[in-house]
Design a protein around this motif. Structure first.
Motif, PDB file in Angstrom:
ATOM      1  N   ASN A  11       0.798  -1.237   0.000  1.00  0.00           N
ATOM      2  CA  ASN A  11       0.000   0.000   0.000  1.00  0.00           C
ATOM      3  C   ASN A  11       0.824   1.277   0.000  1.00  0.00           C
ATOM      4  O   ASN A  11       0.310   2.347  -0.266  1.00  0.00           O
ATOM      5  CB  ASN A  11      -0.972   0.012   1.187  1.00  0.00           C
ATOM      6  CG  ASN A  11      -0.284  -0.152   2.511  1.00  0.00           C
ATOM      7  OD1 ASN A  11       0.270  -1.209   2.785  1.00  0.00           O
ATOM      8  ND2 ASN A  11      -0.283   0.880   3.329  1.00  0.00           N
ATOM      9  N   ARG A  12       2.128   1.179   0.312  1.00  0.00           N
ATOM     10  CA  ARG A  12       2.960   2.395   0.283  1.00  0.00           C
ATOM     11  C   ARG A  12       4.417   2.001   0.095  1.00  0.00           C
ATOM     12  O   ARG A  12       4.756   0.804   0.073  1.00  0.00           O
ATOM     13  CB  ARG A  12       2.770   3.242   1.553  1.00  0.00           C
ATOM     14  CG  ARG A  12       3.142   2.547   2.848  1.00  0.00           C
ATOM     15  CD  ARG A  12       2.782   3.422   4.052  1.00  0.00           C
ATOM     16  NE  ARG A  12       2.776   2.688   5.296  1.00  0.00           N
ATOM     17  CZ  ARG A  12       3.766   2.692   6.190  1.00  0.00           C
ATOM     18  NH1 ARG A  12       4.848   3.402   5.976  1.00  0.00           N
ATOM     19  NH2 ARG A  12       3.677   1.993   7.300  1.00  0.00           N
ATOM     20  N   ARG A  34      -2.449  -4.835   4.945  1.00  0.00           N
ATOM     21  CA  ARG A  34      -3.290  -5.154   6.111  1.00  0.00           C
ATOM     22  C   ARG A  34      -4.490  -4.220   6.202  1.00  0.00           C
ATOM     23  O   ARG A  34      -5.495  -4.564   6.811  1.00  0.00           O
ATOM     24  CB  ARG A  34      -2.469  -5.132   7.392  1.00  0.00           C
ATOM     25  CG  ARG A  34      -1.777  -3.836   7.688  1.00  0.00           C
ATOM     26  CD  ARG A  34      -0.962  -3.941   8.960  1.00  0.00           C
ATOM     27  NE  ARG A  34       0.029  -2.876   9.039  1.00  0.00           N
ATOM     28  CZ  ARG A  34       0.808  -2.673  10.081  1.00  0.00           C
ATOM     29  NH1 ARG A  34       0.719  -3.443  11.128  1.00  0.00           N
ATOM     30  NH2 ARG A  34       1.688  -1.697  10.069  1.00  0.00           N
ATOM     31  N   ASN A  81       7.837  -8.200   1.157  1.00  0.00           N
ATOM     32  CA  ASN A  81       8.303  -6.814   1.318  1.00  0.00           C
ATOM     33  C   ASN A  81       7.880  -6.200   2.654  1.00  0.00           C
ATOM     34  O   ASN A  81       8.621  -5.393   3.222  1.00  0.00           O
ATOM     35  CB  ASN A  81       7.741  -5.975   0.154  1.00  0.00           C
ATOM     36  CG  ASN A  81       7.858  -4.495   0.412  1.00  0.00           C
ATOM     37  OD1 ASN A  81       8.924  -3.901   0.261  1.00  0.00           O
ATOM     38  ND2 ASN A  81       6.760  -3.867   0.841  1.00  0.00           N
ATOM     39  N   TYR A 150      15.154  -4.575  14.570  1.00  0.00           N
ATOM     40  CA  TYR A 150      15.129  -4.586  13.106  1.00  0.00           C
ATOM     41  C   TYR A 150      16.308  -5.387  12.562  1.00  0.00           C
ATOM     42  O   TYR A 150      16.153  -6.224  11.674  1.00  0.00           O
ATOM     43  CB  TYR A 150      15.165  -3.149  12.598  1.00  0.00           C
ATOM     44  CG  TYR A 150      15.064  -3.014  11.096  1.00  0.00           C
ATOM     45  CD1 TYR A 150      13.847  -3.207  10.451  1.00  0.00           C
ATOM     46  CD2 TYR A 150      16.175  -2.673  10.329  1.00  0.00           C
ATOM     47  CE1 TYR A 150      13.746  -3.069   9.069  1.00  0.00           C
ATOM     48  CE2 TYR A 150      16.082  -2.532   8.961  1.00  0.00           C
ATOM     49  CZ  TYR A 150      14.864  -2.726   8.333  1.00  0.00           C
ATOM     50  OH  TYR A 150      14.767  -2.592   6.963  1.00  0.00           O
ATOM     51  N   VAL A 182      16.279   4.219   1.155  1.00  0.00           N
ATOM     52  CA  VAL A 182      15.237   4.694   0.239  1.00  0.00           C
ATOM     53  C   VAL A 182      14.295   5.676   0.941  1.00  0.00           C
ATOM     54  O   VAL A 182      13.888   5.441   2.093  1.00  0.00           O
ATOM     55  CB  VAL A 182      14.430   3.491  -0.309  1.00  0.00           C
ATOM     56  CG1 VAL A 182      13.385   3.964  -1.310  1.00  0.00           C
ATOM     57  CG2 VAL A 182      15.360   2.467  -0.944  1.00  0.00           C
ATOM     58  N   THR A 184      11.254   6.631   2.022  1.00  0.00           N
ATOM     59  CA  THR A 184       9.898   6.154   2.326  1.00  0.00           C
ATOM     60  C   THR A 184       9.617   6.567   3.765  1.00  0.00           C
ATOM     61  O   THR A 184      10.472   7.176   4.416  1.00  0.00           O
ATOM     62  CB  THR A 184       9.848   4.610   2.250  1.00  0.00           C
ATOM     63  OG1 THR A 184      10.761   4.087   3.228  1.00  0.00           O
ATOM     64  CG2 THR A 184      10.209   4.086   0.864  1.00  0.00           C
TER      65      THR A 184
HETATM   66  N1  NAP Z   1      13.396   2.408   3.169  1.00  0.00           N
HETATM   67  C1  NAP Z   1      14.641   1.956   3.349  1.00  0.00           C
HETATM   68  O1  NAP Z   1      15.632   2.727   3.394  1.00  0.00           O
HETATM   69  C2  NAP Z   1      14.892   0.483   3.464  1.00  0.00           C
HETATM   70  C3  NAP Z   1      16.231   0.049   3.585  1.00  0.00           C
HETATM   71  C4  NAP Z   1      16.496  -1.317   3.662  1.00  0.00           C
HETATM   72  C5  NAP Z   1      15.434  -2.222   3.626  1.00  0.00           C
HETATM   73  N2  NAP Z   1      14.143  -1.775   3.523  1.00  0.00           N
HETATM   74  C6  NAP Z   1      13.079  -2.779   3.482  1.00  0.00           C
HETATM   75  O2  NAP Z   1      12.245  -2.541   2.364  1.00  0.00           O
HETATM   76  C7  NAP Z   1      10.908  -3.001   2.639  1.00  0.00           C
HETATM   77  C8  NAP Z   1       9.913  -1.882   2.381  1.00  0.00           C
HETATM   78  O3  NAP Z   1      10.261  -0.778   3.222  1.00  0.00           O
HETATM   79  P1  NAP Z   1       9.666   0.672   3.033  1.00  0.00           P
HETATM   80  O4  NAP Z   1      10.799   1.604   3.168  1.00  0.00           O
HETATM   81  O5  NAP Z   1       8.785   0.727   1.847  1.00  0.00           O
HETATM   82  O6  NAP Z   1       8.810   0.776   4.392  1.00  0.00           O
HETATM   83  P2  NAP Z   1       7.449   1.558   4.725  1.00  0.00           P
HETATM   84  O7  NAP Z   1       7.334   2.755   3.887  1.00  0.00           O
HETATM   85  O8  NAP Z   1       7.465   1.693   6.207  1.00  0.00           O
HETATM   86  O9  NAP Z   1       6.330   0.499   4.280  1.00  0.00           O
HETATM   87  C9  NAP Z   1       6.217  -0.708   4.978  1.00  0.00           C
HETATM   88  C10 NAP Z   1       5.063  -1.468   4.397  1.00  0.00           C
HETATM   89  O10 NAP Z   1       4.938  -2.700   5.154  1.00  0.00           O
HETATM   90  C11 NAP Z   1       3.586  -2.798   5.571  1.00  0.00           C
HETATM   91  N3  NAP Z   1       3.413  -3.599   6.761  1.00  0.00           N
HETATM   92  C12 NAP Z   1       3.964  -3.428   7.992  1.00  0.00           C
HETATM   93  N4  NAP Z   1       3.490  -4.371   8.832  1.00  0.00           N
HETATM   94  C13 NAP Z   1       2.635  -5.143   8.117  1.00  0.00           C
HETATM   95  C14 NAP Z   1       1.836  -6.264   8.421  1.00  0.00           C
HETATM   96  N5  NAP Z   1       1.787  -6.796   9.653  1.00  0.00           N
HETATM   97  N6  NAP Z   1       1.094  -6.826   7.436  1.00  0.00           N
HETATM   98  C15 NAP Z   1       1.113  -6.298   6.180  1.00  0.00           C
HETATM   99  N7  NAP Z   1       1.819  -5.214   5.839  1.00  0.00           N
HETATM  100  C16 NAP Z   1       2.586  -4.647   6.805  1.00  0.00           C
HETATM  101  C17 NAP Z   1       3.130  -1.367   5.770  1.00  0.00           C
HETATM  102  O11 NAP Z   1       1.716  -1.322   5.827  1.00  0.00           O
HETATM  103  P3  NAP Z   1       0.925  -0.213   6.753  1.00  0.00           P
HETATM  104  O12 NAP Z   1       0.759   1.004   5.893  1.00  0.00           O
HETATM  105  O13 NAP Z   1      -0.351  -0.909   7.064  1.00  0.00           O
HETATM  106  O14 NAP Z   1       1.775   0.046   7.967  1.00  0.00           O
HETATM  107  C18 NAP Z   1       3.728  -0.735   4.522  1.00  0.00           C
HETATM  108  O15 NAP Z   1       2.931  -1.017   3.403  1.00  0.00           O
HETATM  109  C19 NAP Z   1      10.935  -3.466   4.096  1.00  0.00           C
HETATM  110  O16 NAP Z   1      11.141  -4.859   4.138  1.00  0.00           O
HETATM  111  C20 NAP Z   1      12.137  -2.747   4.677  1.00  0.00           C
HETATM  112  O17 NAP Z   1      12.655  -3.405   5.802  1.00  0.00           O
HETATM  113  C21 NAP Z   1      13.856  -0.451   3.449  1.00  0.00           C
END
Ligand code: NAP
Length: 225
Positions: A11-12, A34, A81, A150, A182, A184
């Motif tokens: 969703n985001r 979710r 993801n 984490y 990234v 986000t």
């Molecule tokens: N951004 C970075 O710099 C970075 C760096 C390294 C790795 N990552 C990894 O990349 C992936 C995406 O990260 P992002 O930056 O896009 O994070 P984000 O913007 O915080 O988005 C996280 C996503 O996960 C969902 N989520 C969390 N708990 C959930 C659950 N119980 N069931 C279903 N969905 C759930 C959130 O949904 P809700 O809207 O409902 O909360 C949201 O859609 C993650 O695995 C993160 O660890 C990110």
């Protein structure tokens, strides 16, 4: 080949961008989230199908898989993801272990349940793939005492990749990957990469003809666990 793909946490952030790029390439994407409201909005925006899935809830995962098998029945790619990062400023010596438990339930048990329950479908595909979105923060060589919940969840997710690679059918390729830092909600405004770049390696692992197997990658290159 048009692939059937499931993305969690669509969703985001990076998950939504992965869905957008895969739909644009002509694949059949099930965007899961979710929140029904946020997930439906995102799915309409990117042109994916929507299904509700809370990866921290085992019962909800079972219901999702049951319905998916009934309604769609075929799967080529699973992209784990969805994840949480609780930023409470605590380090390894003072973190509340309930936070660790909650984080591991989402970031590790979620992908683990999905791999267990969806591997029969992935093994029926000619070219099944699992992509676990991990992080360099979980790389053993780069571990430090901050963000302990984490970090340990991503170290464990990488271990899950290695163990599942040992047992899943030979036709299924499974990898971990780091999207880089990234912009986000999780990465924050100061992060160096746009979501388009963060999604790039996941989309490549889902669609390229030749990819590694049982590895940890960033920017399409194998990196150290
Ligand atoms: N951004 C970075 O710099 C970075 C760096 C390294 C790795 N990552 C990894 O990349 C992936 C995406 O990260 P992002 O930056 O896009 O994070 P984000 O913007 O915080 O988005 C996280 C996503 O996960 C969902 N989520 C969390 N708990 C959930 C659950 N119980 N069931 C279903 N969905 C759930 C959130 O949904 P809700 O809207 O409902 O909360 C949201 O859609 C993650 O695995 C993160 O660890 C990110």
């Amino acid at each position: 080949m048009r692939k059937r793909i499931i993305v969690t946490g669509g969703n985001r952030g990076i998950g939504k961008e992965i869905c957008r790029q895969l739909v644009d390439l002509g694949h059949d994407v099930v965007l899961t989230a979710r929140s029904v409201e946020k997930g439906e909005d995102a799915a309409i925006e990117v042109g994916a199908k929507f299904r509700e899935l809370d990866v921290s809830n085992e019962e909800n995962i079972r219901e999702f898989v049951h319905k998916y098998k009934d309604e769609i029945g075929e799967l080529d790619v699973l992209i784990n993801n969805a994840a949480i990062m609780v930023s409470d400023g605590k380090d390894v010596l003072d973190i509340d272990l309930d936070v660790v438990e909650k984080t591991v339930r989402t970031n590790v048990y979620g992908p683990w349940h999905l791999i267990q329950q969806l591997s029969p479908l992935l093994e029926k595909s000619d070219d099944g793939r699992v992509i676990n979105i991990s992080s360099g923060m979980g790389a053993i060589d780069d571990l430090s005492g901050n963000h302990p919940s984490y970090r340990i969840s991503k170290t464990a997710l990488n271990a899950l990749t290695i163990m599942a690679h040992d047992r899943i059918g030979a036709s299924v390729k499974i990898n971990s990957m780091c999207p880089g830092w990234v912009r986000t909600d999780m990465g924050g405004d100061g992060a160096s990469r746009p979501v388009e770049k963060g999604a790039e390696t996941a989309v490549w692992l889902a669609t390229a003809d030749e990819i590694p197997n049982g590895k940890f990658l960033r920017d399409k290159q194998v990196i150290s666990w």
